[in-house]
Design a protein around this motif. Structure first.
Motif, PDB file in Angstrom:
ATOM      1  N   HIS A   1     -50.134 -95.672  30.002  1.00 55.79           N
ATOM      2  CA  HIS A   1     -49.045 -95.667  28.530  1.00 55.79           C
ATOM      3  C   HIS A   1     -48.223 -95.206  28.393  1.00 55.79           C
ATOM      4  N   PRO A   2     -47.220 -95.301  28.060  1.00 53.36           N
ATOM      5  CA  PRO A   2     -45.989 -94.364  27.028  1.00 53.36           C
ATOM      6  C   PRO A   2     -46.471 -93.575  25.789  1.00 53.36           C
ATOM      7  N   ASP A   3     -46.761 -93.858  25.317  1.00 53.54           N
ATOM      8  CA  ASP A   3     -47.457 -92.972  24.198  1.00 53.54           C
ATOM      9  C   ASP A   3     -48.011 -92.182  24.540  1.00 53.54           C
TER      10      ASP A   3
ATOM     11  N   ARG B   1     -40.860 -94.404  26.759  1.00 55.77           N
ATOM     12  CA  ARG B   1     -40.518 -96.060  27.663  1.00 55.77           C
ATOM     13  C   ARG B   1     -40.250 -96.570  28.771  1.00 55.77           C
TER      14      ARG B   1
ATOM     15  N   ARG C   1     -42.323 -96.670  32.671  1.00 63.14           N
ATOM     16  CA  ARG C   1     -41.687 -98.493  33.684  1.00 63.14           C
ATOM     17  C   ARG C   1     -41.381 -97.252  34.544  1.00 63.14           C
TER      18      ARG C   1
END
Length: 401
Positions: free
Chosen positions: A304-306, A382, A386
């Motif tokens: 996840h980007p977080d 983000r 991706r």
């Protein structure tokens, strides 16, 4: 990973410069083995043999207070899950578990092993890097260290010139530039430049290929308007030796950094993800390499980007207690990655309308420049994540859609 996933034993290693303490616990916390190994090939082999005799490597996780190094590489190559643990977390755990306050290397290894046994479900295994990323990280980090050394050497030279030869510091914009270093090599003291004429300075600049577009008259005026330098002939001999030593150091650093710049460009050309990170607005080659070197190439490690945002220190830390709530700067992070990401974000706003809008709205809401840059960096992460996950270069038209 959890205790139900099948770990047979839990290994804690207390890292040291020459000798490492090792402790092995079973799932109940019973000590199975405790020994030390040397930081040598023979020591690493002894560790692999001792752990190999206990069972399959994939069922014997190892906790250690650092995420990389030759010992970590050896454990990963042997097939052990390696789980880096934070020194501050181990310190807090030790204070709670060891009430007497006693501390020793074998004791720390036991504390680390027990921390792993209890907290394994909360720890993230180290992701092995590809050879391409290891090579790029080595070169990028070395370049960063040399740039810091150049800054220090430049400041030392500036202080030396302020004390004895201010004119040489004032004549050119950057004293670490090739033209300024060439000038100091030719005129290392105020005495050596006392009779310098405009014609001689113009000839010197032409020979050096000076491209600063300042005529010799202007440069000479800068030189003469600065405070007078040391003219004592005895002192000047010492100043000359000191200046030439500093010039030699800066010249060597500039040459080394340029060589590493070429190496970075070559490694970005051959890295599977090089094209992806280079495709972002104003990322260039060096900044893109700095991001990629710290980001890595293990897609399974960052689902996840977080996760990347937290690693880079871009997400703030929220503290809530009763009616009090505070949001503060994140200090614990990969500082190299934070610098690389925020540098890219700041540069991107000058060519990306989308980035400029996010930055401007953050500033309009009262955020200062560093805070607004981190907000923009988190938004970029983000998009970076991706594109990285999909192995797809950045497309501003697609992103806008």
């Amino acid at each position: 990973m959890s205790q139900q996933d099948g770990p047979l034993f839990f290994v804690g290693i207390d890292w040291a410069g020459a000798e490492h303490a090792v402790c092995v616990l079973d799932h109940t916390g019973k000590k199975i083995a405790a020994f030390t190994i040397d930081h040598t090939a023979a020591g690493f082999g002894r560790l692999a043999a001792r752990l190999g005799s206990l069972g399959p490597a994939e069922q014997i996780p190892v906790a250690i207070e650092r995420p990389d190094g030759r010992l970590v590489d050896a454990l990963l190559e042997a097939g052990h899950p390696v789980l880096p643990v934070k020194p501050n977390a181990i310190k807090t755990w030790r204070e709670a578990e060891v009430l007497s306050g006693a501390k020793s290397d074998p004791g720390d290894a036991h504390v680390i092993a027990d921390y792993l046994r209890v907290r394994i479900h909360r720890l993230r295994p180290a992701a092995p890097l590809s050879s391409h990323t290891k090579a790029l990280r080595t070169v990028v980090r070395t370049r960063s260290d040399l740039v810091e050394a150049r800054i220090a050497a430049t400041n030392q030279l500036a202080a030396l010139l302020d004390a004895h030869w201010p004119g040489a510091k004032a004549i050119f914009a950057n004293i670490e530039s090739a033209i300024a270093l060439a000038f100091l090599t030719r005129y290392p003291t105020a005495v050596s430049a006392a009779s310098l004429t405009e014609k001689q300075l113009a000839a010197f600049c032409a020979k050096q290929g000076y491209s600063g577009r300042k005529p010799a008259a202007v440069l000479l005026a800068r030189l003469r308007s600065a405070p007078a330098g040391t003219l004592d002939p005895v002192v000047s001999t010492g100043v000359q030796d000191a200046v030439l030593a500093q010039v030699g150091m800066l010249t060597a650093l500039n040459t080394a950094i340029k060589a590493l710049d070429r190496s970075i460009a070559e490694k970005m050309d051959t890295h599977p993800d090089g094209k992806v990170f280079r495709s972002f607005p104003r990322a260039g080659t060096i900044n893109a390499a700095q991001i990629l070197a710290e980001w890595g190439d293990s897609r399974a490690a960052f689902d996840h980007p977080d996760a990347i945002a937290a690693l880079a220190g871009i997400t703030p830390v929220t503290k809530v207690s009763g009616k009090q709530r505070g949001v503060s700067f994140r200090w614990a992070c990969n500082k190299r990655l934070r610098l690389a990401i925020t540098t890219f974000a700041d540069n991107s706003r000058h060519s990306s309308p989308w980035a400029a809008d996010i930055y401007n709205r953050a500033r309009a809401s009262g955020k200062d420049h560093p805070h607004a840059t981190r907000i923009l960096a988190r938004a970029w992460i983000r998009v970076l994540w991706r594109c990285w996950q999909n192995h797809t270069p950045y497309d501003p038209a697609l992103h806008g859609g």
